[in-house]
Design a protein around this motif. Structure first.
Motif: not given
Ligand code: NAD
Ligand code: MG
Length: 398
Positions: A140-168
């Motif tokens: 994902a990193k090497r090919n610049n894929a945007l891997l976004l979680p659909v599993d409700s828990e992981h999607n929730a965690i993603f939503q609870c993280l700060p915006e800078q999360y995608m950069q780090v």
């Protein structure tokens, strides 16, 4: 410009919810390709309604598939078969977004193909990440894929993280002041059943989830809590954290979909009615928001939120997953494959419910854990575990 979507596993529970969301936004998305393994009549209906350019029926012979679509006068469609057909659409140059919603290890190669071609990949197929964790995240990193979680828990965690999360993203969330991830679990249909009655539960009891309507395999996984264990592994890879960082919290109402705690004492939760259209819409449109067709939460109705610790004796799969994640290498792939065989055998009433964790543990103990740095090593471990689990099913069979 409209975005082109490929839905792997379009006839399944997640596939159907995805179509429901897409249908609301014809100006934003078009359905380019759909795939299905069985229930081909449902696939034909999808093709009539959404008019995709390509359809994949991996298990069908080409001439049978051609005949089926001709029967319904669907002629302006390209029909592909075999696993290669799945890989072709997942990596197609005209596809922007891939919904990875095939169930089980069968989703690994097409999901990986989408990641390798730098797509926006909406990940529902957790088994593919459990099997190939480091490899998939590196691709994902090497090919610049945007891997976004659909599993409700992981999607929730993603939503609870700060915006800078995608950069780090790939260096891990602890740098963002996160101290703990709280992964919520409904507890499944047997949360309050005495442990000595579990041996006799039937597939239909196991598939009756109290809050969510899902495919059969994930329903059984929710009943054994294997689903939560797989999600623990999924979270470790997606958010680059150690398993020690993740606490499983049983929350029977499934209103909070997971939480993130910060070093300043804050706990951020994402809440909503239990409907997969919400995380699907979120992952489709992120960073924008679109209407998912889900009613907002009414806290005067859903006013009770309970939390408890999981019963690890009654649900041993949770610790098996934790241990497999700790061990690393091919252990998660072995665990996943043995579980798939055990669940399938339970659904066919060949073994009892309590045999499932036993078979998974046996496979983990018997098959050598090796470094999972290449796809063929992972696939070999998967095959060895299936063979081993099958022999246990025969030994323990009813
Ligand atoms: P499902 O059984 O309802 O649908 C599975 C889909 O995959 C179907 O379209 C089926 O034809 C296809 N499929 C099955 N076997 C295949 C094979 N061998 N080759 C190609 N295609 C095949 O499953 P689901 O509940 O929609 O779950 C799909 C994935 O999403 C799973 O990995 C599950 O863990 C995950 N997930 C589901 C939910 C949910 O609410 N259903 C929630 C979170 C994550
Ligand atoms: Mg989940």
């Amino acid at each position: 410009m409209k975005q082109s979507v490929c839905i792997l596993g379009a006839t399944g529970s997640i596939g159907q919810s995805t179509l429901k969301v897409l249908e609301k936004h014809p100006e934003k998305y078009n359905v380019f390709a759909v795939t299905a393994h069985s229930r081909l009549n449902a696939l034909v209906e999808i093709c009539i309604k959404f008019k995709p350019q390509v359809v994949v029926v991996p298990e069908c012979k080409k001439d049978e598939a051609d005949q089926l679509f001709k029967l319904y006068n669907i002629d302006k469609i390209e029909i592909l078969t075999g696993e290669n057909g799945l890989i072709t659409v997942a990596s197609h140059k005209d596809v922007d977004i891939v919904m990875a919603a095939i169930v089980g290890a069968a989703g690994l190669l097409p999901t990986l193909a989408a990641v390798k071609t730098g797509k926006r990949v909406l990940l529902a197929n957790k088994e593919s990440l459990v099997m190939s964790g480091d490899l998939m995240m590196q691709e994902a990193k090497r090919n610049n894929a945007l891997l976004l979680p659909v599993d409700s828990e992981h999607n929730a965690i993603f939503q609870c993280l700060p915006e800078q999360y995608m950069q780090v993203q790939r260096s891990g969330v602890p740098e963002l002041g996160v101290s703990r991830v709280l992964l919520t679990a409904s507890g499944g249909p047997f949360l309050n059943m005495p442990i000595d009655r579990l041996e006799h539960v039937t597939p239909s009891q196991a598939c009756k989830h109290p809050n969510w309507s899902m495919g059969q395999k994930i329903s059984v996984d929710s009943a054994t809590l294997m689903n939560k264990g797989l999600e623990l592994i999924e979270a470790c890879h997606l958010f680059a954290i150690s398993e020690r960082f993740v606490t499983v919290v049983v929350h029977p109402q499934s209103i909070i979909h997971s939480m993130v705690q910060y070093i300043d004492g804050s706990t951020i939760a994402q809440m909503g009615n239990p409907d997969m259209c919400t995380p699907i819409a979120h992952a489709l449109a992120w960073p924008e928001r679109i209407n998912a067709g889900v009613a907002p939460l009414d806290l005067f109705v859903n006013h009770h939120l309970d939390f408890q610790e999981p019963d690890l004796e009654k649900f041993p799969t949770l610790n098996l997953c934790r241990e497999a994640m700790k061990a690393g290498g091919t252990a998660p792939a072995i665990l996943n494959a043995a579980n798939e065989i055990a669940v399938e055998s339970f659904l066919k009433e060949k073994i009892s419910f309590t045999h499932i964790p036993y078979i998974v543990e046996a496979a983990l103990n018997c098959i050598e854990n090796t470094k999972a740095d290449a796809l063929d090593v992972i696939l070999e471990a998967d095959q060895a575990a299936r063979k081993m689990a099958t022999s246990y099913v025969i030994k323990m069979g009813k």
